[in-house]
Design a protein around this motif. Sequence first.
Motif, PDB file in Angstrom:
ATOM      1  N   ILE A 216       0.842  -1.200   0.000  1.00 22.47           N
ATOM      2  CA  ILE A 216       0.000   0.000   0.000  1.00 22.47           C
ATOM      3  C   ILE A 216       0.875   1.247   0.000  1.00 22.47           C
ATOM      4  CG2 ILE A 216      -1.800   1.265   1.221  1.00 22.47           C
ATOM      5  CD1 ILE A 216      -2.599  -1.386   2.546  1.00 22.47           C
ATOM      6  N   ALA A 217       0.652   2.111  -0.982  1.00 15.62           N
ATOM      7  CA  ALA A 217       1.344   3.398  -1.050  1.00 15.62           C
ATOM      8  C   ALA A 217       0.450   4.478  -0.464  1.00 15.62           C
ATOM      9  CB  ALA A 217       1.704   3.734  -2.497  1.00 15.62           C
ATOM     10  N   LEU A 218       0.950   5.197   0.557  1.00 13.45           N
ATOM     11  CA  LEU A 218       0.281   6.392   1.043  1.00 13.45           C
ATOM     12  C   LEU A 218       0.767   7.562   0.212  1.00 13.45           C
ATOM     13  CD1 LEU A 218       0.322   6.296   4.964  1.00 13.45           C
ATOM     14  CD2 LEU A 218      -1.655   6.122   3.451  1.00 13.45           C
TER      15      LEU A 218
ATOM     16  N   MET B  11      16.278  -0.526  -7.616  1.00 13.63           N
ATOM     17  CA  MET B  11      15.785  -1.622  -8.451  1.00 13.63           C
ATOM     18  C   MET B  11      15.851  -2.954  -7.701  1.00 13.63           C
ATOM     19  SD  MET B  11      17.416  -0.605 -12.142  1.00 13.63           S
ATOM     20  CE  MET B  11      16.879   0.863 -13.047  1.00 13.63           C
ATOM     21  N   GLN B  12      16.920  -3.153  -6.904  1.00 10.32           N
ATOM     22  CA  GLN B  12      17.007  -4.370  -6.085  1.00 10.32           C
ATOM     23  C   GLN B  12      15.833  -4.457  -5.115  1.00 10.32           C
ATOM     24  OE1 GLN B  12      21.334  -3.506  -5.008  1.00 10.32           O
ATOM     25  NE2 GLN B  12      21.223  -5.685  -4.601  1.00 10.32           N
ATOM     26  N   ILE B  13      15.512  -3.335  -4.483  1.00  8.22           N
ATOM     27  CA  ILE B  13      14.422  -3.312  -3.507  1.00  8.22           C
ATOM     28  C   ILE B  13      13.085  -3.549  -4.204  1.00  8.22           C
ATOM     29  CG2 ILE B  13      13.200  -1.853  -1.832  1.00  8.22           C
ATOM     30  CD1 ILE B  13      16.015  -0.516  -1.335  1.00  8.22           C
TER      31      ILE B  13
ATOM     32  N   GLU C 165       8.228   6.205 -10.285  1.00 10.57           N
ATOM     33  CA  GLU C 165       8.462   4.927 -10.965  1.00 10.57           C
ATOM     34  C   GLU C 165       8.384   3.768  -9.973  1.00 10.57           C
ATOM     35  OE1 GLU C 165      11.082   3.265 -14.624  1.00 10.57           O
ATOM     36  OE2 GLU C 165      10.671   5.358 -14.231  1.00 10.57           O
ATOM     37  N   PHE C 166       8.975   3.947  -8.801  1.00 12.85           N
ATOM     38  CA  PHE C 166       8.927   2.926  -7.757  1.00 12.85           C
ATOM     39  C   PHE C 166       7.480   2.642  -7.364  1.00 12.85           C
ATOM     40  CE2 PHE C 166       8.961   1.578  -3.318  1.00 12.85           C
ATOM     41  CZ  PHE C 166       9.960   0.614  -3.300  1.00 12.85           C
ATOM     42  N   CYS C 167       6.713   3.693  -7.120  1.00 12.11           N
ATOM     43  CA  CYS C 167       5.305   3.524  -6.717  1.00 12.11           C
ATOM     44  C   CYS C 167       4.497   2.822  -7.797  1.00 12.11           C
ATOM     45  CB  CYS C 167       4.688   4.876  -6.384  1.00 12.11           C
ATOM     46  SG  CYS C 167       5.361   5.638  -4.893  1.00 12.11           S
ATOM     47  N   ASN C 168       4.692   3.232  -9.040  1.00  9.97           N
ATOM     48  CA  ASN C 168       3.948   2.619 -10.146  1.00  9.97           C
ATOM     49  C   ASN C 168       4.275   1.134 -10.279  1.00  9.97           C
ATOM     50  OD1 ASN C 168       2.766   5.076 -10.763  1.00  9.97           O
ATOM     51  ND2 ASN C 168       4.255   5.587 -12.350  1.00  9.97           N
ATOM     52  N   ASN C 169       5.532   0.778 -10.023  1.00 13.82           N
ATOM     53  CA  ASN C 169       5.957  -0.616 -10.168  1.00 13.82           C
ATOM     54  C   ASN C 169       5.512  -1.487  -8.998  1.00 13.82           C
ATOM     55  OD1 ASN C 169       7.227   0.054 -12.556  1.00 13.82           O
ATOM     56  ND2 ASN C 169       9.262   0.238 -11.651  1.00 13.82           N
ATOM     57  N   ILE C 170       5.416  -0.893  -7.803  1.00 14.84           N
ATOM     58  CA  ILE C 170       5.279  -1.684  -6.582  1.00 14.84           C
ATOM     59  C   ILE C 170       3.856  -1.734  -6.019  1.00 14.84           C
ATOM     60  CG2 ILE C 170       5.959  -1.806  -4.134  1.00 14.84           C
ATOM     61  CD1 ILE C 170       8.019  -2.800  -6.229  1.00 14.84           C
ATOM     62  N   ALA C 171       3.169  -0.607  -5.969  1.00 15.74           N
ATOM     63  CA  ALA C 171       1.924  -0.518  -5.195  1.00 15.74           C
ATOM     64  C   ALA C 171       0.815  -1.384  -5.783  1.00 15.74           C
ATOM     65  CB  ALA C 171       1.470   0.936  -5.130  1.00 15.74           C
TER      66      ALA C 171
END
Length: 493
Positions: free
Chosen positions: A338-340, A459-461, A480-486
């Motif tokens: 979950i991204a806040l 990228m590792q994370i 980019e991180f949020c789009n890939n992960i959340a």
Amino acid sequence: MSLIKVTNLTFAYDGSYDNIFENVNFQIDTDWKLGFTGRNGRGKTTFLNLLLNKYEYSGTISANVSFDYFPFHVDNKGENTIDIIDLIVPDYVHWELMRELSLLKVSEDVLYRPFDSLSNGEQTKVLLAALFLKENSFLLIDEPTNHLDMDARKLVSDYLNAKSGFILVSHDRAFLDHCVDHILSINKTNLEISKGNFSDWWENKKRQDNFELAENEKLRKDIKRLSEAAKRTNDWSHEVEKTKNGTRNSGSKVDKGYIGHKAAKMMKRSKSIEQRQQSAIDDRSNLLKNIESSESLKIAQLAYHKNQLAELEKVSIYYGEKTVCTDISFTIEQGERIALSGKNGSGKSSLIKLICGENVSYTGTFRKGSQLKISYVSQDTSNLKGNLTDYARNNGIDESLFKAILRKLDFSRLQFEKDISSFSGGQKKKVLIAKSLCENVHLHIWDEPLNFIDIISRMQIEELLLEHSPTILFVEHDSEFCNNIATKVIQLS
């Protein structure tokens, strides 16, 4: 247009046996918008300080421009913002300052407020506006995105995209892509410049890495084949040498001269193969010089006895008489990432404190599972000090696992001997993340975990979170991180 020429630059800190830079050569056009990338601790900020002539070095750095650094150090943050600007640019023209502030959507009233009353985003924008008023200056912009929310990052990247004549250190891929036209990368063994944005550089790097890996595999097979051939030839020569003391045919004398000559030829051939093998090894040593280590990370969360870990229903949070956020409702269920999301000041960190069990004034309903174990990564790294061994022991985590994770995040063994307080900002954040990955919990909560952390480690994370799907609640402004992960986004207004 003029050039900044770096020739045979060599530098090491006092008391260190390792050079940060060694015989580095390149040149920069002062009209470029230059992105500066490299893993944490490689020397990005050190290089900026060398340009500012803060350290002694060997070699030469020649330039027909002056250098100015962002963020400008503000000693008395209680002074009005306009007085701070007077210190940075004593001879500025007011209408030009207003033009820059307008581009950054900063209202004039901030000039007459104490600098420390401005938000992080407002402070960043004001300092950038002031520095870009300087004439004949090449700006060294060091990580302006830290603590900026997504909207502010977009605004600042649009602003920089319309400018030129700067080096920009940033680990935000989308931000770099939008506002640079060249990349300066600190690799494992050299510095190099390439044309284009970060994505262009990354694609070129992956192609080069794949080429080097393929060549390495060919050489590895070649070395094995040559080694086996040398062994066979060597064995043959010894076997032939033995027959000098035996008989060639029953009742016949052995021709020792002939056999000795034959054995010598075989031995010579064996030596030739050994030399070719060594040559192949030497060639191999020149490959893989800039392949970055980015081994997979692991996370093992405890399973919780219920699917739902926490629930907020119409929660509003207060500090004194100030309302931070109102009517927030969402659940945290196992396996969710979950991204806040929301602007700075919208209540993200306050919600995290509530969920983590800190004393926060709120109304509404908040339920958290009994015996729920949480691992928290804070924005703040200022309290980190001491050595890593003591840090692991004091936090009750496995030292070997902790250090193994840091090794995978590009820590050298030499780094393990240093005091944590001497680490770079990115290395300190890696310490907090490595600690969190070592903890046996049901839920991970990370508040802006990627500030200062290099792109390859990001990228590792990402790969870790995608592969192992832990339950995590996080605040992060790297789009980019949020789009890939959340898997779910909670938008706060």
